[in-house]
Design a protein around this motif. Structure first.
Motif, short mmCIF file in Angstrom:
data_model
loop_
_atom_site.label_atom_id
_atom_site.label_comp_id
_atom_site.label_asym_id
_atom_site.label_seq_id
_atom_site.Cartn_x
_atom_site.Cartn_y
_atom_site.Cartn_z
N PHE A 1 1.71 -2.86 0.00
CA PHE A 1 0.96 -2.73 1.14
C PHE A 1 1.24 -3.89 2.09
O PHE A 1 0.48 -4.40 2.64
CB PHE A 1 -0.72 -2.77 0.96
CG PHE A 1 -1.00 -1.53 -0.06
CD1 PHE A 1 -0.87 -0.07 0.57
CD2 PHE A 1 -1.31 -1.61 -1.23
CE1 PHE A 1 -1.01 0.82 -0.50
CE2 PHE A 1 -1.55 -0.61 -2.16
CZ PHE A 1 -1.55 0.62 -1.84
N ARG B 1 3.77 8.08 8.09
CA ARG B 1 3.35 7.42 6.61
C ARG B 1 3.15 8.33 5.39
O ARG B 1 2.03 8.83 5.07
CB ARG B 1 1.96 6.71 6.53
CG ARG B 1 1.92 5.67 8.08
CD ARG B 1 2.99 4.55 7.58
NE ARG B 1 3.23 3.51 8.78
CZ ARG B 1 2.58 2.44 8.88
NH1 ARG B 1 1.33 2.14 8.07
NH2 ARG B 1 2.51 1.70 9.72
N GLY C 1 -4.77 10.03 5.20
CA GLY C 1 -5.12 9.55 3.67
C GLY C 1 -6.40 10.43 3.13
O GLY C 1 -6.62 11.33 3.37
N THR D 1 5.03 -0.14 -0.94
CA THR D 1 4.02 0.71 -0.81
C THR D 1 3.36 0.76 0.54
O THR D 1 3.48 -0.32 1.17
CB THR D 1 2.86 0.39 -1.62
OG1 THR D 1 2.29 -0.91 -1.78
CG2 THR D 1 3.12 0.82 -3.39
N ASN E 1 2.57 -2.08 6.12
CA ASN E 1 1.30 -1.50 7.17
C ASN E 1 1.01 -3.07 7.85
O ASN E 1 0.33 -2.54 9.12
CB ASN E 1 -0.07 -1.51 6.24
CG ASN E 1 0.11 -0.30 5.23
OD1 ASN E 1 0.59 -0.77 4.19
ND2 ASN E 1 -0.08 0.65 5.60
N GLN F 1 -10.61 6.44 2.54
CA GLN F 1 -10.04 5.42 3.27
C GLN F 1 -10.74 5.46 4.64
O GLN F 1 -10.61 4.47 5.37
CB GLN F 1 -8.57 5.99 3.44
CG GLN F 1 -7.80 5.73 2.22
CD GLN F 1 -6.34 6.29 2.33
OE1 GLN F 1 -6.17 6.97 1.56
NE2 GLN F 1 -5.67 5.84 3.31
N TRP G 1 0.00 2.59 2.91
CA TRP G 1 -1.03 3.71 2.79
C TRP G 1 -0.71 5.01 3.64
O TRP G 1 0.11 5.12 4.54
CB TRP G 1 -2.28 3.23 3.71
CG TRP G 1 -2.86 1.97 3.09
CD1 TRP G 1 -2.95 0.90 3.37
CD2 TRP G 1 -3.72 2.08 1.68
NE1 TRP G 1 -3.65 0.04 2.49
CE2 TRP G 1 -4.02 0.72 1.39
CE3 TRP G 1 -3.92 3.09 0.77
CZ2 TRP G 1 -4.96 0.57 0.24
CZ3 TRP G 1 -4.58 2.76 -0.50
CH2 TRP G 1 -4.91 1.51 -0.69
N GLN G 2 -0.75 6.08 2.70
CA GLN G 2 -0.55 7.44 3.31
C GLN G 2 -1.46 7.91 4.35
O GLN G 2 -2.45 7.40 4.58
CB GLN G 2 -0.45 8.34 2.12
CG GLN G 2 0.10 9.70 2.82
CD GLN G 2 0.44 10.63 1.52
OE1 GLN G 2 1.27 10.53 0.78
NE2 GLN G 2 -0.14 11.96 1.59
N CYS H 1 -6.16 -2.59 -3.82
CA CYS H 1 -4.63 -2.51 -3.69
C CYS H 1 -4.13 -2.96 -5.18
O CYS H 1 -2.79 -2.44 -5.20
CB CYS H 1 -4.30 -3.78 -2.74
SG CYS H 1 -4.89 -3.50 -1.15
N HIS I 1 -8.32 7.93 -2.52
CA HIS I 1 -7.34 7.10 -1.61
C HIS I 1 -5.93 7.39 -2.14
O HIS I 1 -5.78 8.02 -3.02
CB HIS I 1 -7.39 5.55 -2.05
CG HIS I 1 -8.43 4.82 -1.33
ND1 HIS I 1 -9.65 4.86 -1.75
CD2 HIS I 1 -8.30 3.93 -0.17
CE1 HIS I 1 -10.22 4.15 -0.79
NE2 HIS I 1 -9.65 3.59 -0.16
N ALA J 1 -1.63 6.58 -1.44
CA ALA J 1 -0.80 5.68 -0.98
C ALA J 1 0.77 6.40 -1.20
O ALA J 1 0.74 7.25 -1.77
CB ALA J 1 -0.84 4.32 -1.77
#
Length: 268
Positions: free
Chosen positions: A111, A178, A145, A139, A114, A149, A141-142, A27, A259, A261
């Protein structure tokens, strides 16, 4: 407090040290861009929301900011206090934080959305404590992802592990896409202006055993899934993980885990 919020408190209870040794290293990647988005510089009055192990607080102090921090988990509060002696760090949870209207020049939440059951209400609260013209930067998480992830989740599924009944999900009416567009819409709905969200992709490098250590210790929702059937279930998932992680092994023996984001910011 929603069922998801209650579940999150249970997930993270007592997990601060394990988090700091594992997922916190992932992160931290977004911290410089997050502070840039919040326009944090010398003298900025910043609140680090969901401070975790203190990475945002420490980086903001290095920029000369005047930092305060807050987290819902007492263990995370203590971790940030150790990382940043002298900083005021309090226990508090969204969507009600113990600060006055317009108290900060900038608010950063790395994060955190989330982990709240009402993301829109959380953003409204972040706007409330930010002065007019100040910045809110977050931020998430997309989704979908990067393939890195999904690695541990794939191992758990292959081992036949299923999500514990107590592990709640966000209520349908509070779910948002997201994606950059989805986060833009949420920030705008919260009353923020000059909104802009972008995707940030990177490869997280980690020793395979170190990457497994977080879930095996029950860190985050994925960790509670991995440990849901006790040591037998953990061992079964680890066997699957050892096979699946070969897809991401580099020549130096480290995993290279893609990853993605979403970083969003807006003006109060």
């Amino acid at each position: 407090m929603t069922a998801f919020d209650v579940s999150e408190r249970r997930i993270w209870d007592g997990r601060a040290e394990s988090y700091a040794r594992t997922f916190a290293r992932l992160c931290v990647h977004t911290v410089p861009a997050l502070l840039d988005a919040a326009e944090v510089r010398d003298g900025t009055r910043l609140l680090d929301v969901g401070c975790g192990s203190g990475s945002v607080t420490v980086a903001a102090l290095a920029r000369g900011a005047v930092v305060r921090a807050v987290d819902a988990e007492p263990g995370m509060v203590e971790a940030t206090r150790r990382a940043a002696p002298g900083v005021s760090v309090r226990v508090g949870s969204l969507p009600q934080l113990p600060y006055a209207d317009g108290e900060f020049d900038a608010v950063a939440a790395n994060f955190v959305l989330n982990h709240v059951g009402r993301p829109l209400d959380a953003l409204v609260e972040l706007r409330r404590i930010t002065r007019p013209g100040g910045r809110v930067a977050v931020t998430v998480w997309q989704a979908p992802g990067g393939p890195g992830q999904a690695l541990v989740g794939r191992a758990a599924e292959a081992a036949g592990l299923t999500r514990p009944d107590w592990l709640a999900t966000v209520d349908a009416e509070h779910i948002f896409p997201r994606t950059p567009d989805g986060l833009d819409a949420l920030l705008t709905s919260a009353g923020l202006g000059d909104v802009r969200s972008t995707s940030h992709a990177w490869d997280h490098r980690a020793d395979p055993e170190d990457w497994w250590a977080g879930p095996a210790a029950g860190v985050a929702a994925i960790g509670r899934l991995v440990t849901s059937r006790g040591s037998e279930g953990v061992a079964a998932a680890k066997r699957e993980y050892d096979v699946l992680c070969r897809e991401f092994l580099a020549d130096d023996g480290l995993l290279v885990l893609p990853h993605v984001a979403v970083l969003g910011r807006g003006t109060a």
